[in-house]
Every structure is written in structure tokens, then in C-alpha cells.
Write a protein that holds these residues in place. Structure first.
Motif, PDB file in Angstrom:
ATOM      1  N   ASN A 203      42.928 103.001 -50.834  1.00  0.00           N
ATOM      2  CA  ASN A 203      44.131 102.171 -50.848  1.00  0.00           C
ATOM      3  C   ASN A 203      45.382 103.022 -50.724  1.00  0.00           C
ATOM      4  OD1 ASN A 203      43.521  99.259 -51.186  1.00  0.00           O
ATOM      5  ND2 ASN A 203      42.384  99.980 -52.987  1.00  0.00           N
ATOM      6  N   ASP A 204      45.282 104.284 -51.149  1.00  0.00           N
ATOM      7  CA  ASP A 204      46.396 105.227 -51.088  1.00  0.00           C
ATOM      8  C   ASP A 204      46.236 106.082 -49.823  1.00  0.00           C
ATOM      9  OD1 ASP A 204      48.082 107.496 -51.363  1.00  0.00           O
ATOM     10  OD2 ASP A 204      48.130 107.227 -53.526  1.00  0.00           O
ATOM     11  N   VAL A 205      47.133 105.897 -48.871  1.00  0.00           N
ATOM     12  CA  VAL A 205      47.062 106.612 -47.594  1.00  0.00           C
ATOM     13  C   VAL A 205      47.151 108.117 -47.797  1.00  0.00           C
ATOM     14  CG1 VAL A 205      48.334 107.033 -45.454  1.00  0.00           C
ATOM     15  CG2 VAL A 205      47.877 104.692 -46.174  1.00  0.00           C
ATOM     16  N   GLU A 206      47.990 108.565 -48.722  1.00  0.00           N
ATOM     17  CA  GLU A 206      48.157 109.997 -48.934  1.00  0.00           C
ATOM     18  C   GLU A 206      46.864 110.643 -49.458  1.00  0.00           C
ATOM     19  OE1 GLU A 206      50.549 111.820 -47.870  1.00  0.00           O
ATOM     20  OE2 GLU A 206      51.719 110.096 -47.175  1.00  0.00           O
ATOM     21  N   GLU A 207      46.118 109.938 -50.285  1.00  0.00           N
ATOM     22  CA  GLU A 207      44.839 110.463 -50.762  1.00  0.00           C
ATOM     23  C   GLU A 207      43.859 110.617 -49.594  1.00  0.00           C
ATOM     24  OE1 GLU A 207      43.135 108.254 -53.933  1.00  0.00           O
ATOM     25  OE2 GLU A 207      44.857 108.497 -55.263  1.00  0.00           O
ATOM     26  N   ALA A 208      43.876 109.645 -48.693  1.00  0.00           N
ATOM     27  CA  ALA A 208      42.997 109.722 -47.519  1.00  0.00           C
ATOM     28  C   ALA A 208      43.383 110.890 -46.620  1.00  0.00           C
ATOM     29  CB  ALA A 208      43.057 108.414 -46.743  1.00  0.00           C
ATOM     30  N   ILE A 209      44.679 111.084 -46.418  1.00  0.00           N
ATOM     31  CA  ILE A 209      45.154 112.200 -45.593  1.00  0.00           C
ATOM     32  C   ILE A 209      44.727 113.527 -46.203  1.00  0.00           C
ATOM     33  CG2 ILE A 209      47.223 113.435 -44.838  1.00  0.00           C
ATOM     34  CD1 ILE A 209      48.543 110.691 -44.412  1.00  0.00           C
ATOM     35  N   ALA A 210      44.836 113.653 -47.517  1.00  0.00           N
ATOM     36  CA  ALA A 210      44.426 114.892 -48.191  1.00  0.00           C
ATOM     37  C   ALA A 210      42.933 115.140 -48.003  1.00  0.00           C
ATOM     38  CB  ALA A 210      44.778 114.809 -49.677  1.00  0.00           C
ATOM     39  N   HIS A 211      42.119 114.086 -48.112  1.00  0.00           N
ATOM     40  CA  HIS A 211      40.671 114.203 -47.900  1.00  0.00           C
ATOM     41  C   HIS A 211      40.385 114.647 -46.466  1.00  0.00           C
ATOM     42  CE1 HIS A 211      36.465 112.078 -48.154  1.00  0.00           C
ATOM     43  NE2 HIS A 211      36.397 113.291 -47.642  1.00  0.00           N
ATOM     44  N   HIS A 212      41.037 114.003 -45.506  1.00  0.00           N
ATOM     45  CA  HIS A 212      40.836 114.343 -44.093  1.00  0.00           C
ATOM     46  C   HIS A 212      41.230 115.792 -43.816  1.00  0.00           C
ATOM     47  CE1 HIS A 212      40.734 114.014 -39.762  1.00  0.00           C
ATOM     48  NE2 HIS A 212      42.008 114.295 -39.678  1.00  0.00           N
ATOM     49  N   LYS A 213      42.332 116.232 -44.389  1.00  0.00           N
ATOM     50  CA  LYS A 213      42.784 117.618 -44.168  1.00  0.00           C
ATOM     51  C   LYS A 213      41.805 118.623 -44.762  1.00  0.00           C
ATOM     52  CE  LYS A 213      47.751 116.899 -43.586  1.00  0.00           C
ATOM     53  NZ  LYS A 213      49.110 117.156 -44.135  1.00  0.00           N
ATOM     54  N   ARG A 214      41.199 118.282 -45.892  1.00  0.00           N
ATOM     55  CA  ARG A 214      40.169 119.163 -46.482  1.00  0.00           C
ATOM     56  C   ARG A 214      38.972 119.262 -45.539  1.00  0.00           C
ATOM     57  NH1 ARG A 214      41.579 116.394 -51.256  1.00  0.00           N
ATOM     58  NH2 ARG A 214      39.697 115.091 -51.122  1.00  0.00           N
ATOM     59  N   MET A 216      39.016 118.878 -42.295  1.00  0.00           N
ATOM     60  CA  MET A 216      39.414 119.647 -41.109  1.00  0.00           C
ATOM     61  C   MET A 216      39.496 121.146 -41.418  1.00  0.00           C
ATOM     62  SD  MET A 216      39.612 117.427 -38.728  1.00  0.00           S
ATOM     63  CE  MET A 216      40.461 118.307 -37.430  1.00  0.00           C
ATOM     64  N   ALA A 217      39.872 121.474 -42.651  1.00  0.00           N
ATOM     65  CA  ALA A 217      39.991 122.891 -43.031  1.00  0.00           C
ATOM     66  C   ALA A 217      38.633 123.578 -43.085  1.00  0.00           C
ATOM     67  CB  ALA A 217      40.686 123.011 -44.386  1.00  0.00           C
ATOM     68  N   THR A 218      37.573 122.784 -43.307  1.00  0.00           N
ATOM     69  CA  THR A 218      36.232 123.384 -43.360  1.00  0.00           C
ATOM     70  C   THR A 218      35.521 123.315 -42.018  1.00  0.00           C
ATOM     71  OG1 THR A 218      35.242 121.259 -44.039  1.00  0.00           O
ATOM     72  CG2 THR A 218      35.994 122.757 -45.787  1.00  0.00           C
ATOM     73  N   ASP A 219      36.197 122.746 -40.986  1.00  0.00           N
ATOM     74  CA  ASP A 219      35.596 122.636 -39.654  1.00  0.00           C
ATOM     75  C   ASP A 219      35.468 124.021 -39.038  1.00  0.00           C
ATOM     76  OD1 ASP A 219      34.501 121.391 -37.537  1.00  0.00           O
ATOM     77  OD2 ASP A 219      36.309 120.380 -36.847  1.00  0.00           O
ATOM     78  N   THR A 220      34.325 124.309 -38.471  1.00  0.00           N
ATOM     79  CA  THR A 220      34.108 125.618 -37.856  1.00  0.00           C
ATOM     80  C   THR A 220      33.762 125.467 -36.398  1.00  0.00           C
ATOM     81  OG1 THR A 220      31.774 125.548 -38.524  1.00  0.00           O
ATOM     82  CG2 THR A 220      33.323 126.668 -40.004  1.00  0.00           C
TER      83      THR A 220
END
Length: 220
Positions: A203-214, A216-220
Motif C-alpha cells: 500500500n506504501d509506494v515508497e516501501e515497494a520502491i525500496a524493495h525493488h531497489k534492493r 536491483m542492487a543484487t542483480d548480477t
């Protein structure tokens, strides 16, 4: 409302498997604009196509209420030898809306100029996307499926796209697949992260963005 019930989608080829959805149960609420985020290849477009009914799941089902658009930006239903105007009229007849009204709206909105009356086979991919977005926004769906379309075109077109999309969201819901976090913040009031066949609703867009960025940071 769009409800995913034990939804599974698996692609298999040469002994390799790609899992898009792994026995997913989730609800996209009525009247919400929900961002769909995930890495390249996670299966966002495939999920939109299953919601639209243009691709079948491996198992499970999708139950929905109200009318749902095709994935905006998908021009596969257009006929290459018909003009943009003729394709628009054809779609207007299918969905039972006024042909002249829809043609007038799309011609003004898409800004294709003389190309609107030329065969679709002469269009660039961007022009096809502008046409597809204009046609879908010209029809009153209860839920719009959007696949990166507002990234198409110049700054003026992107501004018009955002403006009309936000206007439609006053009366409708949406599922918006995008890589743009600024679009998520501007256009959406909830979000889903697709990762390894699982969907997590926020429900919180910012929480979703933080999850998505995490992710992407582990993408190799």
C-alpha cells in the motif's frame, strides 16, 4: 477488482524453465493505480497479458470484475495495411463506442499528423505506441493495463500522457508496469514487486520502491 487464484506461469524450452508466477494468490483492488515493478525479464509484460486474457496461465486462473483494457503499448491487434484512423474505427466497433468520437480523440491526442491516415506498416514503433495509447485512453475502461507507454515520445507528449492518465484514474483503476520510479510516484497509489515468480503487494509506494531497489542492487 482483479484476483489471481493459484496462478502459475512457466515457460520451458530445451530443459530450461522460466517461472513468471509460482502459485500466486493476490488481489489488485478496485479503483487503485498499482505499479508493477521487477527486473528486466521478471515477467511483467507476461503478467499483464494474462490479466488481459491474451495469454493463458500454466495453471490457476484470473478472476476480474469490470472491463479491462489490452496492455497499453501493445499494437498486436492493429492491421498493418490499415491506417491509424481505420484501425481506430475498427477497435471502436469492437468495443461499441462512437467511431467518429474515438477517431477525433486519437487524432488530436496521438499527434501523428498525416501519418494517422497512412498504413500502419509505415509507422515507427514509437508511432504505433502513441496510437495504441491514444486508442486505449479514448475508451472508458474500468481498469487500464499500462506497459511503459508514457515513456514514449517527446516531453510534451509525455506530459499529455500523464495528464490524461491521471484524469482517467479519477474514475478507473490501473496496473502500470514501469522501470521509472518517478512514474511510480506520480501515477500510482500502490505497488507490486514481481521477483522469482512471487508477487508482494504494498500500500506504501515508497516501501515497494525500496524493495525493488534492493532487488536491483543484487542483480548480477
Amino acid at each position: 477488482m482483479i484476483r489471481l487464484e493459484n496462478l502459475t506461469k512457466i515457460f520451458s524450452m530445451d530443459g530450461k524453465r522460466k517461472v513468471v508466477a509460482d502459485n500466486v494468490n493476490m488481489v489488485f483492488p478496485t479503483g487503485r493505480s498499482v505499479a508493477l515493478m521487477g527486473r528486466n525479464g521478471a515477467g511483467k509484460s507476461t503478467l499483464l497479458q494474462m490479466i488481459a486474457g491474451t495469454q493463458d496461465p500454466t495453471s490457476g486462473r484470473i478472476v476480474s470484475t469490470g472491463s479491462i483494457s489490452w496492455p497499453v503499448g501493445f499494437a498486436g491487434s492493429f492491421h498493418a495495411d490499415l491506417s491509424g484512423a481505420q484501425n481506430t474505427r475498427f477497435i471502436a466497433r469492437i468495443y461499441g463506442v462512437d467511431c467518429d468520437e474515438l477517431v477525433g480523440f486519437v487524432e488530436d491526442f496521438a499527434g501523428l499528423g498525416v501519418h494517422f491516415h497512412l498504413p500502419l506498416r509505415t509507422y515507427s514503433s514509437g508511432m504505433r505506441s502513441r496510437l495504441a495509447f491514444g486508442v486505449s485512453m479514448g475508451i472508458g475502461f474500468d481498469t487500464y493495463l499500462v506497459d511503459e507507454i508514457t515513456a514514449v515520445g517527446d516531453a510534451a507528449f509525455r506530459a499529455r500522457s500523464s495528464e490524461i492518465f491521471l484524469d482517467r484514474m479519477k474514475r478507473s483503476g490501473a496496473v502500470v508496469a514501469t522501470h521509472s520510479m518517478s512514474q511510480v510516484r506520480e501515477l500510482c497509489d500502490a505497488a507490486v514487486v514481481l521477483e522469482n515468480g512471487n508477487l508482494i503487494f504494498y500500500n506504501d509506494v515508497e516501501e515497494a520502491i525500496a524493495h525493488h531497489k534492493r532487488n536491483m542492487a543484487t542483480d548480477t
